[in-house]
Design a protein around this motif. Structure first.
Motif, mmCIF file in Angstrom:
data_model
loop_
_atom_site.group_PDB
_atom_site.id
_atom_site.type_symbol
_atom_site.label_atom_id
_atom_site.label_comp_id
_atom_site.label_asym_id
_atom_site.label_seq_id
_atom_site.Cartn_x
_atom_site.Cartn_y
_atom_site.Cartn_z
ATOM 1 N N ILE A 326 0.843 -1.200 0.000
ATOM 2 C CA ILE A 326 0.000 0.000 0.000
ATOM 3 C C ILE A 326 0.879 1.251 0.000
ATOM 4 O O ILE A 326 0.648 2.195 -0.763
ATOM 5 N N ALA A 327 1.913 1.238 0.865
ATOM 6 C CA ALA A 327 2.817 2.391 0.954
ATOM 7 C C ALA A 327 3.570 2.617 -0.352
ATOM 8 O O ALA A 327 3.922 3.755 -0.687
ATOM 9 N N ALA A 328 3.818 1.529 -1.095
ATOM 10 C CA ALA A 328 4.504 1.661 -2.384
ATOM 11 C C ALA A 328 3.574 2.209 -3.462
ATOM 12 O O ALA A 328 4.037 2.678 -4.502
ATOM 13 N N THR A 329 2.251 2.170 -3.211
ATOM 14 C CA THR A 329 1.267 2.622 -4.196
ATOM 15 C C THR A 329 0.759 4.029 -3.895
ATOM 16 O O THR A 329 0.637 4.859 -4.794
ATOM 17 N N ASP A 398 2.507 4.137 -10.571
ATOM 18 C CA ASP A 398 3.489 4.998 -9.900
ATOM 19 C C ASP A 398 3.617 6.349 -10.581
ATOM 20 O O ASP A 398 4.134 7.308 -9.981
ATOM 21 N N ASP A 399 3.162 6.443 -11.836
ATOM 22 C CA ASP A 399 3.293 7.702 -12.591
ATOM 23 C C ASP A 399 2.124 8.647 -12.359
ATOM 24 O O ASP A 399 2.042 9.690 -13.009
ATOM 25 N N TYR A 400 1.196 8.312 -11.438
ATOM 26 C CA TYR A 400 -0.022 9.108 -11.279
ATOM 27 C C TYR A 400 -0.230 9.563 -9.831
ATOM 28 O O TYR A 400 0.210 8.913 -8.881
ATOM 29 N N TRP A 401 -0.918 10.712 -9.703
ATOM 30 C CA TRP A 401 -1.468 11.169 -8.431
ATOM 31 C C TRP A 401 -2.991 11.004 -8.479
ATOM 32 O O TRP A 401 -3.598 11.137 -9.534
ATOM 33 N N MET A 455 -18.202 9.408 -3.650
ATOM 34 C CA MET A 455 -16.994 10.226 -3.768
ATOM 35 C C MET A 455 -16.611 10.370 -5.231
ATOM 36 O O MET A 455 -16.926 9.524 -6.065
ATOM 37 N N SER A 456 -15.898 11.433 -5.536
ATOM 38 C CA SER A 456 -15.296 11.594 -6.858
ATOM 39 C C SER A 456 -13.836 11.977 -6.677
ATOM 40 O O SER A 456 -13.459 12.610 -5.697
ATOM 41 N N ALA A 457 -13.020 11.530 -7.624
ATOM 42 C CA ALA A 457 -11.583 11.785 -7.554
ATOM 43 C C ALA A 457 -11.046 11.946 -8.966
ATOM 44 O O ALA A 457 -11.656 11.488 -9.939
ATOM 45 N N SER A 458 -9.907 12.617 -9.072
ATOM 46 C CA SER A 458 -9.247 12.733 -10.368
ATOM 47 C C SER A 458 -7.925 11.993 -10.309
ATOM 48 O O SER A 458 -7.296 11.880 -9.264
ATOM 49 N N ILE A 459 -7.514 11.488 -11.457
ATOM 50 C CA ILE A 459 -6.240 10.803 -11.567
ATOM 51 C C ILE A 459 -5.416 11.576 -12.601
ATOM 52 O O ILE A 459 -5.862 11.805 -13.718
ATOM 53 N N VAL A 460 -4.213 12.029 -12.174
ATOM 54 C CA VAL A 460 -3.413 12.958 -12.975
ATOM 55 C C VAL A 460 -1.987 12.429 -13.054
ATOM 56 O O VAL A 460 -1.422 11.977 -12.055
ATOM 57 N N LYS A 461 -1.385 12.510 -14.259
ATOM 58 C CA LYS A 461 -0.004 12.109 -14.410
ATOM 59 C C LYS A 461 0.917 13.056 -13.646
ATOM 60 O O LYS A 461 0.702 14.272 -13.648
#
Length: 464
Positions: A326-329, A398-401, A455-461
């Motif tokens: 989890i911590a790695a993600t 790993d490339d995303y927030w 909930m809603s969330a965005s995923i960004v590079k």
């Protein structure tokens, strides 16, 4: 029993004639994704329709189990499905260029050998067992049939048959471990009584039947002229009756091979429930009609249980993701990494676990003397659980927030206090589009809903 889901490593094909249709077909087992389950595909039909192995798709039980969906029908699926269950394979696409799987030798052993020849592949998701919660029974008094299921943290089956036959007598068969299937059950062949043969032929069944793929039981005196008629019916030069009452030179593989085959059929028919089972199954004089009626009762029980929508958590089982994974993600760290385990993860759903202890830093100032887990912490922990799900939808997570965008319809139902284990379940409400994910979330403690929200969330590079 396996904890993780499994598929096969590569496609594998078996070929042969169908028992009832008499049509030669090729059947190819192909690897499938997590939670795919068992599906047949009629590649010989326009559009190559798919038929899910589901009890709701059963349309005929004339000496076998036939399923139909999307205008396509697949006959006699039970031996194929029994092989998959017996090897604890969860996800397979079964391509078929005819109406019926090959009967092979009348058992499941050739399917087992084919599947083992290419090997199994563990998948990164837990098996979705349905644990029988209480006693369940099916009774057909007219036929003297009874099937019962009892709670058990395993999968065990016992079958008893009694055909009032001097040849068979009363027989029973059982397995106490599904790993016994290959050696004890898989090779046991289908059987038929001599007096049924003519009737089955007249009903346009067993067109592919042969003394090489079925045991014919003779429980009465047979005259020479009838043996001659049988020779013509079975397209054999000569047939004879052995002293123990088995037509021709067929040797039984087990003294109770008929009972063991009935157990094989039961395993295959119960696969149509759609989930692996934990429970003890006891069956007296089962047949396909009773098996399917019982499977429908189990599926109804599953549906009733799913209404409660409560995920189960077994701390003895290895999680899908531990705290290090989890911590790695996720980018969060102490004191704001708020989930301890991920116990389920697929394309649309995730389940996470958080253990609540008095050592949490916020308890120093939040209701001192009456520690209650803050609602905002519950929401954040749920959002982190959902973040794992959203990151699972992209390559190279790993490339995303992931950023929390909004929350709606949030309700707190019960207090959460030190000593509780809170289970978060998040499910996508729609596919992720343009980097935006919408999820429903629920939190449970001891099987009780304590909080829910959308909930809603965005995923960004990261380099965007």
């Amino acid at each position: 029993m396996n904890d993780k889901q499994h598929t096969i490593t590569a496609p594998v094909t078996v070929s042969g004639i169908g028992l009832h249709t008499g049509v030669v077909s090729n059947m190819t087992f192909k690897p499938a994704a997590i939670n795919h389950g068992y599906k047949f595909q009629r590649i010989d039909l326009p559009g190559q329709p798919i038929v899910a192995a589901d009890v709701e798709n059963v349309v005929d039980l004339s000496r076998g189990t036939t399923i139909e969906q999307n205008g396509a029908r697949v006959n006699t699926v039970e031996h194929t499905l029994a092989a998959l269950v017996g090897l604890q394979i969860d996800n397979v696409l079964i391509e078929l260029d005819g109406p019926e799987p090959p009967i092979m030798d009348g058992s499941s052993i050739e399917f087992v050998k084919a599947l083992q020849s290419i090997g199994l592949q563990e998948q990164n998701a837990l098996r979705n067992y349905f644990e029988i919660p209480k006693g369940l029974s099916y009774i057909d008094e007219a036929r003297g049939v009874e099937i019962a299921a009892l709670p058990l943290d395993d999968y065990r089956l016992t079958v008893m048959v009694d055909y009032n036959s001097p040849v068979l007598g009363s027989q029973h068969a059982s397995i106490t471990d599904i790993n016994q299937f290959e050696k004890e059950i898989a090779s046991c062949r289908t059987f038929v009584f001599l007096h049924e043969l003519e009737m089955l032929y007249k009903q346009n069944l067993i067109k592919g039947g042969d003394l090489d793929n079925a045991i014919v039981i003779v429980d009465r005196v047979v005259q020479d002229d009838e043996l001659t008629h049988l020779s013509a019916l079975l397209k054999k030069q000569k047939v004879e009756v052995k002293k123990e009452g088995i037509l021709n030179n067929t040797e039984l593989r087990f003294k109770n091979e008929p009972a063991r085959h009935k157990l094989l059929d039961l395993i295959g028919d119960l696969a149509l429930i759609g989930r692996p089972i934990k429970g003890q199954i006891l069956a007296a004089r089962p047949g396909h009609a009773a098996n399917i009626a019982f499977a429908r009762k189990v599926k109804k029980m599953i549906h009733e249980a799913s209404i409660k929508n409560v995920p189960t958590y077994d701390p003895k089982k290895k999680p899908v993701m531990d705290i290090n994974q989890i911590a790695a993600t996720l980018p969060h760290r102490y004191p704001f990494l708020l989930i301890d385990k991920i116990i389920h993860l697929d394309e649309t759903t995730v389940t996470g676990v958080k253990n609540i202890t008095m050592n949490e830093p916020f308890f120093q100032g939040h209701f001192p003397g009456n520690p209650v887990l803050p609602g905002v912490i519950q929401i954040e922990a749920m959002a982190q659980t959902g973040g794992i799900l959203v990151l699972n939808t992209v390559e190279n997570p790993d490339d995303y927030w992931t950023y929390f965008l909004g929350i709606d319809k949030c309700r707190f139902k019960r207090k959460v206090v030190p000593g509780d284990t809170i289970i978060f379940k998040c499910e996508l409400l729609a596919p992720v589009k343009r980097g935006i994910a919408k999820m429903s979330g629920q939190a449970f403690v001891a099987g009780q809903l304590v909080m829910e929200a959308e909930m809603s969330a965005s995923i960004v590079k990261k380099d965007a």
